[in-house]
Design a protein around this motif. Structure first.
Motif, PDB file in Angstrom:
ATOM      1  N   ASP A 183      14.885  52.988  18.698  1.00  9.39           N
ATOM      2  CA  ASP A 183      14.669  53.849  19.860  1.00  9.39           C
ATOM      3  C   ASP A 183      13.717  55.003  19.568  1.00  9.39           C
ATOM      4  OD1 ASP A 183      16.412  52.318  21.322  1.00  9.39           O
ATOM      5  OD2 ASP A 183      18.156  53.532  20.833  1.00  9.39           O
ATOM      6  N   ARG A 184      13.554  55.364  18.307  1.00  6.92           N
ATOM      7  CA  ARG A 184      12.739  56.537  17.948  1.00  6.92           C
ATOM      8  C   ARG A 184      12.069  56.262  16.609  1.00  6.92           C
ATOM      9  NH1 ARG A 184      13.442  61.647  15.451  1.00  6.92           N
ATOM     10  NH2 ARG A 184      12.296  63.311  16.514  1.00  6.92           N
ATOM     11  N   LYS A 201       7.605  54.611  19.277  1.00  9.25           N
ATOM     12  CA  LYS A 201       8.666  54.462  20.266  1.00  9.25           C
ATOM     13  C   LYS A 201       9.427  55.786  20.331  1.00  9.25           C
ATOM     14  CE  LYS A 201      10.333  50.967  22.777  1.00  9.25           C
ATOM     15  NZ  LYS A 201       9.492  50.098  23.599  1.00  9.25           N
ATOM     16  N   GLY A 202       9.777  56.197  21.555  1.00 11.29           N
ATOM     17  CA  GLY A 202      10.578  57.405  21.696  1.00 11.29           C
ATOM     18  C   GLY A 202       9.809  58.634  22.104  1.00 11.29           C
ATOM     19  N   ASN A 204       8.571  58.980  25.056  1.00  8.30           N
ATOM     20  CA  ASN A 204       9.011  59.168  26.449  1.00  8.30           C
ATOM     21  C   ASN A 204       7.914  59.762  27.332  1.00  8.30           C
ATOM     22  OD1 ASN A 204      11.630  58.206  25.840  1.00  8.30           O
ATOM     23  ND2 ASN A 204      12.199  60.233  25.068  1.00  8.30           N
ATOM     24  N   GLU A 244       2.717  54.761  24.527  1.00  5.63           N
ATOM     25  CA  GLU A 244       3.238  54.714  23.156  1.00  5.63           C
ATOM     26  C   GLU A 244       2.145  54.880  22.101  1.00  5.63           C
ATOM     27  OE1 GLU A 244       5.607  51.244  22.508  1.00  5.63           O
ATOM     28  OE2 GLU A 244       7.115  51.812  23.978  1.00  5.63           O
ATOM     29  N   GLU A 304      11.995  70.366  18.659  1.00  4.34           N
ATOM     30  CA  GLU A 304      11.235  69.138  18.883  1.00  4.34           C
ATOM     31  C   GLU A 304      10.101  68.969  17.876  1.00  4.34           C
ATOM     32  OE1 GLU A 304       9.839  69.193  22.854  1.00  4.34           O
ATOM     33  OE2 GLU A 304      11.730  68.488  23.710  1.00  4.34           O
ATOM     34  N   LEU A 308       8.529  62.234  13.646  1.00  2.00           N
ATOM     35  CA  LEU A 308       9.302  61.034  13.957  1.00  2.00           C
ATOM     36  C   LEU A 308       9.467  60.196  12.688  1.00  2.00           C
ATOM     37  CD1 LEU A 308       7.669  59.829  17.303  1.00  2.00           C
ATOM     38  CD2 LEU A 308       9.990  60.686  17.025  1.00  2.00           C
TER      39      LEU A 308
END
Length: 612
Positions: A183-184, A201-202, A204, A244, A304, A308
């Motif tokens: 997911d991330r 990915k992730g 958003n 993405e 944040e 990642l």
């Protein structure tokens, strides 16, 4: 007399004994020299008292080639498998392995309990399950897919064991006991001139739109944990972002010496809202010691503003590129598929006749023997290459990746599925042969100063009254369709795409100043065999590859053209399925195929072999 006989025996046997001794000694010396070469050429040979897992890495030698060593000697050593990363998907666990794997070997995935009382009980608590599949990934890493860990067993410590009982886990050279969630995750990266294109990915980000690139930065390093002090780190600003894909400037040291960045890991940092408060960087690239950088900026770090997790590495190899000496191919094709191997022969043979010269097949975790079909087609000079793309529901990103990959080889690239076929009704009505028509069409616009994409409308065909897959293929078997066109498909010039590589599967966003051309339906159309017999459609129902198109089982957008109207969310065959989606009987492509491809004596089509 006896002494004379003994002298004769000595004269007879002495040369043989001496030759035998020299032969044995030469063999021992050769073997010793080979072992010595292997030892010298190894970049590391770690020996730990707790766990001994020898790892040999053999670069090119002047006397023996790497490939010959691997095939004749190293393979027999059965080197330990080095697991670099683990990625947890909803339906399986994927291991990224940097050791070359002989696919003839049988492996088990070994799982351990989450909590183990003692080392003595470790072996008692482990569970073995056969691997699901093994695949070569990017030329430097291999993929091993394992079943999901059993209940109360960990995905972090999964090992691999050959069936002969020898256990090989990750090398002691790498201390990466973690598992990434799909997911991330930053999952792929590629060089593109002075930039790196990174897939994640992730993020958003809003679909089908460009995003604010100033929100992102890229970090490059050889470590595995971005929040620890492992080696150096280079940070650059993003220059484009969408969906993405994030494009970042390459660090100057990498631009100047790309060979030194071979295998460097890259990730993405989301700057967060507080990034505007930062002082501007003195240059687009700044080398930072991770400890000093964290110490200096930690007090202003936004929650944040964290890299990642990443399994993406940059390689400077051109192993996938086959650029022709005489220039680029005029027309190539790219597709992404899952378990559609039986359809591949008809799709490729038909479109090769229309002029497609090069094929890029992105395989999204198929297990239906697609590799054998690709090898057979390539052997027949259809110029097909299969690219393992293990990242589920990432079709848009995969097409962006393919556009990058094809740009050095192809002037035009068509992005369409294996159930979609280009057809020229006007030429068929006039009795023209039509060979190489598609290539001729795009070639007419290769020198255009404005056109960078050619769009063609699609007609969606239904089961046409059939209950079983048509023996001669979809182009002959399905002859009834919906009246109005649905969607379109595009052929693009990959060198004229927007830097974001933004696409919605059906078309790409072009560079400023360029436009697309809609070709009239009377000239060219795409026959989309979307709703086939239930047996085939049910397999498609199981999973779809597009990122922003929901799976059939999800209760979303049930009125969308991307779904089967009235089907619902369960794979239960409707009572009248074989008669649905039939408004117009259209036998044009069927007649065209039988006239141009069928054997005059038997009526057989060249792709029927795969359907027997």
């Amino acid at each position: 007399m006896d002494s004379e006989q003994r002298r004769k025996r000595k004269r007879i046997y002495r040369p043989y004994s001496r030759a035998q001794f020299l032969s044995v000694r030469s063999l021992i010396l050769c073997l010793s020299f080979l072992v010595f070469l292997l030892f010298l050429s190894s970049d590391r040979f770690p020996i730990r008292t707790a766990s001994f897992h020898p790892v040999l890495s053999v670069p090119s030698l002047s006397i023996l080639s790497k490939s010959s060593l691997e095939d004749s000697f190293l393979g027999k050593l059965r080197l330990p498998v080095k697991i670099e990363d683990r990625v947890l998907f909803p339906d399986h666990l994927m291991l990224l392995v940097s050791t070359k794997i002989d696919q003839a070997d049988k492996f088990d995935c070994v799982y351990y309990k989450v909590l183990i009382d003692s080392e003595e009980n470790k072996d008692k608590e482990m569970v073995h399950q056969p691997v699901l599949s093994i695949d070569e990934y990017d030329g430097f890493r291999w993929i091993v897919r394992c079943p999901l860990p059993p209940l109360n067993h960990s995905a972090v410590s999964v090992e691999l064991r050959r069936r002969d009982g020898m256990v090989y886990n990750w090398s002691s050279r790498i201390n990466n006991q973690t598992v990434h969630s799909w997911d991330r995750l930053v999952y792929e990266a590629a060089f593109d001139g002075k930039t790196a294109v990174v897939f994640a990915k992730g993020l958003n980000l809003r679909p089908h739109r460009e995003s604010d690139a100033t929100q992102f930065r890229c970090q490059f390093g050889f470590g595995n944990y971005w929040d620890k002090d492992e080696g150096f780190m280079l940070t650059t600003e993003a220059v484009a972002a969408a969906q993405e894909v994030v494009r970042c400037s390459l660090p100057r040291s990498i631009r100047n010496n790309p060979e030194k960045a071979h295998g460097i890991r890259v990730t993405i940092v989301h700057a967060g809202e507080s990034d505007s408060a930062r002082e501007p960087m003195s240059s687009s690239v700044r080398m930072q010691n991770s400890r000093g950088y964290e110490h200096k900026r930690n007090h202003r770090r936004h929650k944040e503003d964290v890299p990642l997790p990443s399994v993406a590495k940059l390689y400077n190899s051109k192993s996938y590129q086959k650029k022709r000496m005489g220039g680029k191919y005029e027309l190539c094709a790219c597709t992404m598929l899952w378990n559609q191997a039986p359809a591949l022969r008809e799709w490729i043979m038909y479109h090769a006749w229309l002029g497609v010269e090069r094929w890029f097949i992105y395989d999204n975790n198929s297990d239906d023997g697609i590799q054998e079909i690709v090898e057979e087609l390539d052997f027949q000079d259809y110029n097909v290459s299969r690219h393992t793309w293990p990242w589920i529901k990432t079709q848009e990103a995969g097409f962006s990746h393919c556009a990058l990959r094809a740009r050095d080889e192809c002037k035009w690239v068509g992005f369409f599925d294996v159930d979609e076929f280009y057809y020229f009704p006007r030429h068929h009505r006039r009795g023209s042969l039509g060979q190489n028509l598609l290539r001729s069409l795009v070639a007419n616009y290769s020198s255009s100063k404005t056109i960078a994409e050619i769009r063609t409308a699609c007609h969606s065909f239904g089961p046409s009254g059939l209950s079983l897959p048509p023996a001669q293929g979809v182009t002959v078997g399905y002859t009834c369709r919906l009246q109005s066109p649905e969607r379109h498909k595009s052929i693009i010039r990959p060198d004229l795409l927007n830097d974001t590589l933004l696409n919605v599967v059906h078309h790409f966003q072009l560079r400023k100043g360029y436009r697309y051309l809609n070709v009239p339906e009377s000239s060219i159309i795409v026959n989309h065999y979307k709703y086939q017999v239930w047996e085939t459609f049910r397999a498609k129902f199981f999973r779809r590859v597009a990122t922003y198109v929901v799976d059939w089982q999800e209760n979303q957008n049930q009125g969308s053209k991307d779904r089967a109207p009235g089907l619902g969310t369960e794979a239960i065959e409707p009572p009248n399925w074989r008669l649905q989606f039939c408004e117009v009987w259209d036998t044009g492509l069927r007649d065209f195929v039988l006239a141009n491809f069928a054997d005059p004596a038997t009526g057989a089509l060249p792709w029927e072999k795969a359907l027997l």
